[in-house]
Scaffold this active site. Structure first.
Site, short mmCIF file in Angstrom:
data_model
loop_
_atom_site.label_atom_id
_atom_site.label_comp_id
_atom_site.label_asym_id
_atom_site.label_seq_id
_atom_site.Cartn_x
_atom_site.Cartn_y
_atom_site.Cartn_z
N ASP A 260 -4.73 1.02 -2.08
CA ASP A 260 -5.16 -0.33 -1.73
C ASP A 260 -5.25 -1.21 -2.98
OD1 ASP A 260 -5.36 0.30 0.94
OD2 ASP A 260 -7.55 0.52 0.93
N GLU B 282 -6.27 6.72 -0.80
CA GLU B 282 -6.10 5.51 -0.01
C GLU B 282 -6.70 4.30 -0.72
OE1 GLU B 282 -4.28 5.14 2.45
OE2 GLU B 282 -3.89 7.21 3.02
N HIS C 58 0.84 -1.21 0.00
CA HIS C 58 0.00 0.00 0.00
C HIS C 58 0.87 1.25 0.00
CE1 HIS C 58 -3.36 2.62 1.39
NE2 HIS C 58 -2.39 3.21 2.05
N GLU C 59 1.87 1.30 0.88
CA GLU C 59 2.72 2.50 0.97
C GLU C 59 3.56 2.69 -0.28
OE1 GLU C 59 2.29 4.68 3.20
OE2 GLU C 59 0.97 3.47 4.46
N HIS D 158 1.63 4.52 -2.85
CA HIS D 158 1.55 5.97 -2.63
C HIS D 158 2.71 6.66 -3.35
CE1 HIS D 158 -1.88 6.46 -0.13
NE2 HIS D 158 -1.40 5.81 0.93
#
Length: 359
Positions: free
Chosen positions: A287, A283, A230-231, A234
């Site tokens: 995901d 977000e 997930h990070e 980003h």
């Protein structure tokens, strides 16, 4: 016969002129005290006064240039209606000039209004289309500038972080991170911070920090992999960079777009970056793309929704990483729905035991 108050400017008179009375007698114009007749031809007319409602009659003779001004609007209108036929041609030219002046004034006021309205218009457009504009600009910022911004932000927060980058947990972070970022255009750094909060964050350019409290909350390494995936997304999707572009608004966007970020602007952006949160849409996007990266890496993707279940089951206030994010249960369900729509994908367990590792 009409008597009209006026002011005469002639050679030999004071610079401020002299008050006189203009007589309109049929086809002639005569000034009283000093008494003189105006020429029948060669008189030029023009509008005068602050609001251009006054009238000036000007002519030349052997003695020099003379001008007679009637500044009172009503008196000027009376004179215009009583001008002899010899001045009708000059009167027509005056009317044409007046129309041009009014048009020029309207254009001038319009230009002035546009000058003051343009910043507001640009701000309104930016607010209305902030996301696509920020995305367009972010994609044109060189990677090295993005990296500098992330490094500046990380440098500012290091004083508050007790890094445990030599620990077994940090080594596992790096192993998972390298697996999830193969072929990336970024050179990633993965850091472990000794903090009890369940949190992880990504900075522009590929710097990712995970709190030890988050690793302790996991029950297997696949859950940590879900957080890292997930990070990483980003970073890959440049969410942090887009955030700071939107935060700065119109100020400095050109410098960002050209890659010319001065030290002052970079410092300001780095400071603001520490307090920015990703939007709910960002977000959800991280995901979805993170789940895809787990599948590509051969890591069991169920670790991501399983970790959200852990978060949802925890009592009390939501963890820091969820303070402005979609609810854990909502994100978990969205991920499980996506997995259910895909054919089964065999994923070999990481098998790292015992878990969690030493932090």
């Amino acid at each position: 016969m009409s008597q009209i108050p006026a002011r005469l400017f002639s050679p030999g008179l004071p610079a401020a002129g002299q008050d006189v009375v203009l007589l309109v007698e049929g086809k002639t114009l005569r000034i009283l005290e000093p008494s003189r007749y105006l020429p029948e031809r060669g008189i030029q007319l023009r509008r005068v006064g602050f609001d251009l409602k006054g009238l000036e009659l000007a002519w030349d003779d052997g003695a020099g240039r003379h001008a007679l001004q009637i500044l009172d609007a009503q008196a000027a209108a009376t004179l215009i209606s009583a001008l002899p036929p010899t001045l009708h041609e000059a009167l027509a030219a005056l009317a044409l000039s007046g129309r041009k002046q009014r048009r020029a004034r309207r254009l001038g006021w319009s230009a002035l209004a546009l000058f003051f309205a343009t910043p507001l218009l640009m701000l309104g457009l930016f607010l209305a289309f902030a996301d696509p504009i920020a995305g367009w600009i972010a994609e044109r910022i060189p990677l090295e500038q993005e990296r500098k911004l992330g490094e500046a932000s990380f440098t500012q927060m290091k004083a508050e972080l007790q890094l445990r980058d030599d620990s077994e947990g940090a080594q596992k972070l790096r192993e998972l991170g390298q697996r999830l970022t193969q072929g990336s255009r970024y050179n990633y750094e993965f850091h472990l911070a000794d903090k009890t909060e369940i949190n992880a964050f990504a900075l522009p350019g590929g710097i990712i920090v995970v709190h030890s409290g988050l690793i302790r909350a996991t029950t297997r390494p696949e859950e940590l992999a879900g957080v890292l995936a997930h990070e990483v997304q980003h970073v890959e999707l440049r969410h942090g960079l887009k955030n700071i572009v939107k935060q700065l608004g119109l100020t400095g966007l050109w410098m960002f777009a050209t890659g010319d970020i001065g030290s002052g602007l970079a410092g300001s952006a780095a400071t603001q970056l520490l307090s920015l949160k990703f939007s709910r849409d960002a977000e959800r996007e991280a995901d979805a793309h993170g789940l895809d990266s787990l599948l590509r890496s051969g890591i069991d993707p169920r670790g991501m929704p399983d970790f959200f279940r852990i978060l949802a089951d925890k009592a009390g206030a939501p963890p820091a990483m969820l303070s402005t994010h979609p609810q854990s249960a909502e994100r978990e369900q969205a991920l499980r729905d996506k997995l259910a729509s895909l054919p089964p994908v065999p994923a070999k367990p990481l098998g790292w035991q015992p878990w969690p590792p030493a932090l």
